[in-house]
Design a protein around this motif. Structure first.
Motif, mmCIF file in Angstrom:
data_model
loop_
_atom_site.group_PDB
_atom_site.id
_atom_site.type_symbol
_atom_site.label_atom_id
_atom_site.label_comp_id
_atom_site.label_asym_id
_atom_site.label_seq_id
_atom_site.Cartn_x
_atom_site.Cartn_y
_atom_site.Cartn_z
ATOM 1 N N GLN A 67 -10.161 36.780 -89.325
ATOM 2 C CA GLN A 67 -9.962 37.700 -88.200
ATOM 3 C C GLN A 67 -11.193 38.594 -88.033
ATOM 4 O O GLN A 67 -11.630 38.859 -86.919
ATOM 5 C CB GLN A 67 -8.701 38.547 -88.431
ATOM 6 N N LYS A 68 -11.756 39.043 -89.135
ATOM 7 C CA LYS A 68 -12.956 39.883 -89.073
ATOM 8 C C LYS A 68 -14.124 39.113 -88.470
ATOM 9 O O LYS A 68 -14.886 39.657 -87.661
ATOM 10 C CB LYS A 68 -13.323 40.386 -90.473
ATOM 11 N N ILE A 69 -14.275 37.839 -88.836
ATOM 12 C CA ILE A 69 -15.350 37.016 -88.279
ATOM 13 C C ILE A 69 -15.177 36.871 -86.770
ATOM 14 O O ILE A 69 -16.140 36.973 -85.997
ATOM 15 C CB ILE A 69 -15.396 35.630 -88.963
ATOM 16 N N VAL A 70 -13.951 36.652 -86.323
ATOM 17 C CA VAL A 70 -13.687 36.522 -84.892
ATOM 18 C C VAL A 70 -14.022 37.830 -84.172
ATOM 19 O O VAL A 70 -14.650 37.822 -83.107
ATOM 20 C CB VAL A 70 -12.216 36.107 -84.643
ATOM 21 N N LEU A 71 -13.622 38.949 -84.755
ATOM 22 C CA LEU A 71 -13.947 40.254 -84.163
ATOM 23 C C LEU A 71 -15.455 40.455 -84.087
ATOM 24 O O LEU A 71 -15.985 40.870 -83.050
ATOM 25 C CB LEU A 71 -13.302 41.384 -84.969
ATOM 26 N N ILE A 72 -16.145 40.155 -85.162
ATOM 27 C CA ILE A 72 -17.606 40.305 -85.179
ATOM 28 C C ILE A 72 -18.229 39.432 -84.103
ATOM 29 O O ILE A 72 -19.133 39.863 -83.381
ATOM 30 C CB ILE A 72 -18.175 39.961 -86.574
ATOM 31 N N GLY A 73 -17.724 38.205 -83.974
ATOM 32 C CA GLY A 73 -18.254 37.279 -82.975
ATOM 33 C C GLY A 73 -18.139 37.803 -81.559
ATOM 34 O O GLY A 73 -18.981 37.508 -80.700
ATOM 35 N N ALA A 74 -17.128 38.592 -81.290
ATOM 36 C CA ALA A 74 -16.973 39.192 -79.966
ATOM 37 C C ALA A 74 -17.780 40.482 -79.837
ATOM 38 O O ALA A 74 -18.460 40.698 -78.833
ATOM 39 C CB ALA A 74 -15.500 39.471 -79.682
ATOM 40 N N LEU A 75 -17.743 41.312 -80.861
ATOM 41 C CA LEU A 75 -18.360 42.635 -80.768
ATOM 42 C C LEU A 75 -19.884 42.598 -80.731
ATOM 43 O O LEU A 75 -20.503 43.500 -80.162
ATOM 44 C CB LEU A 75 -17.883 43.526 -81.916
ATOM 45 N N ILE A 76 -20.506 41.567 -81.297
ATOM 46 C CA ILE A 76 -21.979 41.514 -81.292
ATOM 47 C C ILE A 76 -22.543 41.427 -79.881
ATOM 48 O O ILE A 76 -23.698 41.743 -79.659
ATOM 49 C CB ILE A 76 -22.532 40.347 -82.142
ATOM 50 N N HIS A 77 -21.704 41.039 -78.929
ATOM 51 C CA HIS A 77 -22.155 40.928 -77.541
ATOM 52 C C HIS A 77 -22.058 42.249 -76.782
ATOM 53 O O HIS A 77 -22.424 42.310 -75.617
ATOM 54 C CB HIS A 77 -21.363 39.837 -76.825
ATOM 55 N N GLU A 78 -21.558 43.286 -77.462
ATOM 56 C CA GLU A 78 -21.439 44.626 -76.895
ATOM 57 C C GLU A 78 -20.751 44.647 -75.533
ATOM 58 O O GLU A 78 -21.244 45.244 -74.575
ATOM 59 C CB GLU A 78 -22.819 45.285 -76.803
ATOM 60 N N PRO A 79 -19.569 44.039 -75.434
ATOM 61 C CA PRO A 79 -18.879 44.055 -74.146
ATOM 62 C C PRO A 79 -18.375 45.454 -73.806
ATOM 63 O O PRO A 79 -18.019 46.227 -74.700
ATOM 64 C CB PRO A 79 -17.714 43.094 -74.367
ATOM 65 N N LYS A 80 -18.354 45.767 -72.535
ATOM 66 C CA LYS A 80 -17.831 47.062 -72.070
ATOM 67 C C LYS A 80 -16.314 47.096 -72.194
ATOM 68 O O LYS A 80 -15.723 48.139 -72.406
ATOM 69 C CB LYS A 80 -18.232 47.312 -70.616
ATOM 70 N N ILE A 81 -15.690 45.934 -72.010
ATOM 71 C CA ILE A 81 -14.231 45.834 -72.077
ATOM 72 C C ILE A 81 -13.847 44.944 -73.247
ATOM 73 O O ILE A 81 -14.289 43.800 -73.333
ATOM 74 C CB ILE A 81 -13.655 45.245 -70.776
ATOM 75 N N TRP A 82 -13.038 45.494 -74.146
ATOM 76 C CA TRP A 82 -12.508 44.713 -75.253
ATOM 77 C C TRP A 82 -11.071 44.338 -74.912
ATOM 78 O O TRP A 82 -10.249 45.220 -74.643
ATOM 79 C CB TRP A 82 -12.484 45.502 -76.545
ATOM 80 N N LEU A 83 -10.747 43.060 -74.936
ATOM 81 C CA LEU A 83 -9.386 42.569 -74.756
ATOM 82 C C LEU A 83 -8.946 41.998 -76.100
ATOM 83 O O LEU A 83 -9.410 40.937 -76.511
ATOM 84 C CB LEU A 83 -9.331 41.479 -73.683
ATOM 85 N N LEU A 84 -8.085 42.723 -76.787
ATOM 86 C CA LEU A 84 -7.722 42.373 -78.162
ATOM 87 C C LEU A 84 -6.233 42.064 -78.254
ATOM 88 O O LEU A 84 -5.399 42.906 -77.925
ATOM 89 C CB LEU A 84 -8.074 43.523 -79.103
ATOM 90 N N ASP A 85 -5.903 40.877 -78.702
ATOM 91 C CA ASP A 85 -4.518 40.457 -78.861
ATOM 92 C C ASP A 85 -4.126 40.615 -80.327
ATOM 93 O O ASP A 85 -4.599 39.864 -81.175
ATOM 94 C CB ASP A 85 -4.371 39.006 -78.405
ATOM 95 N N GLU A 86 -3.291 41.600 -80.608
ATOM 96 C CA GLU A 86 -2.851 41.888 -81.977
ATOM 97 C C GLU A 86 -4.034 41.946 -82.949
ATOM 98 O O GLU A 86 -4.073 41.238 -83.953
ATOM 99 C CB GLU A 86 -1.832 40.845 -82.443
ATOM 100 N N PRO A 87 -5.036 42.798 -82.665
ATOM 101 C CA PRO A 87 -6.272 42.785 -83.453
ATOM 102 C C PRO A 87 -6.119 43.215 -84.908
ATOM 103 O O PRO A 87 -6.978 42.907 -85.727
ATOM 104 C CB PRO A 87 -7.163 43.769 -82.706
ATOM 105 N N LEU A 88 -5.048 43.898 -85.247
ATOM 106 C CA LEU A 88 -4.882 44.391 -86.613
ATOM 107 C C LEU A 88 -4.166 43.394 -87.515
ATOM 108 O O LEU A 88 -4.110 43.589 -88.735
ATOM 109 C CB LEU A 88 -4.134 45.727 -86.594
ATOM 110 N N THR A 89 -3.650 42.315 -86.930
ATOM 111 C CA THR A 89 -2.926 41.309 -87.698
ATOM 112 C C THR A 89 -3.822 40.706 -88.770
ATOM 113 O O THR A 89 -4.905 40.219 -88.486
ATOM 114 C CB THR A 89 -2.410 40.196 -86.765
ATOM 115 N N GLY A 90 -3.364 40.782 -89.996
ATOM 116 C CA GLY A 90 -4.092 40.177 -91.106
ATOM 117 C C GLY A 90 -5.180 41.046 -91.713
ATOM 118 O O GLY A 90 -5.758 40.668 -92.724
ATOM 119 N N LEU A 91 -5.466 42.180 -91.102
ATOM 120 C CA LEU A 91 -6.520 43.032 -91.644
ATOM 121 C C LEU A 91 -5.982 43.902 -92.777
ATOM 122 O O LEU A 91 -4.842 44.362 -92.739
ATOM 123 C CB LEU A 91 -7.104 43.938 -90.558
#
Length: 170
Positions: free
Chosen positions: A70-94
């Motif tokens: 899950q952390k790798i997937v988050l990193i893969g999205a966040l490195i692009h510095e999007p203005k809008i984050w669309l997160l589906d249950e982002p805390l699951t498994g953390l």
């Protein structure tokens, strides 16, 4: 620009090297933003340290726990510095530390004038960190606004968001 992080991504189908996984997320997600490689590497390092997985980056992805994936997937999205984050249950498994880190990052992102939209079934989390909520009942959006507006609309000055949600979605 925006990026969507689903509740789970099958990272097993991607290469085992973390850089390939992070780059490969572009293939799995609908929006592509190109960044130069030194910039990507620095961002991967920064985010992986924030999420506490820097020392595990060279391990095989098959050895990663659900939370590490899950952390790798988050990193893969966040490195692009999007203005809008669309997160589906982002805390699951953390783990608790990474969950806290992500919630702080979400608040920081909003303070910087950006947007975070996330779904959650953990209403205590939503109650603590969101500015506005949307409630869906049987596929229909029945409310959008602040928690105070929700309580005013339904004359519920007492009680938690969870209690009000359960009452409204019966």
């Amino acid at each position: 620009n925006s990026y969507y992080v689903p509740v789970s991504v099958k990272v097993d189908d991607l290469e085992n090297d973390y850089e390939e996984i992070v780059k490969g997320i572009d293939i799995k997600l609908p929006i592509y933003t190109s960044l130069n490689i030194p910039s990507i590497s620095k961002k991967i390092e920064d985010y992986s340290k924030r999420f506490g997985i820097y020392d595990a980056l060279n391990k095989q992805i098959n050895d990663y726990s659900h939370g590490m994936r899950q952390k790798i997937v988050l990193i893969g999205a966040l490195i692009h510095e999007p203005k809008i984050w669309l997160l589906d249950e982002p805390l699951t498994g953390l783990d608790p530390q990474s969950s806290y880190t992500l919630k702080e990052m979400m608040k920081e992102h909003v303070r910087n004038g950006n947007t975070v939209l996330f779904s959650t079934h953990v209403l205590e989390v939503a109650e603590k960190i969101v500015d506005r909520i949307g409630i869906i009942r049987k596929g229909e959006l029945i409310f959008v606004g602040t928690i105070n507006e929700l309580k005013e609309k339904y004359n519920a000055s007492e009680g938690s968001l969870e209690e009000l949600f359960l009452e409204l979605t019966k």
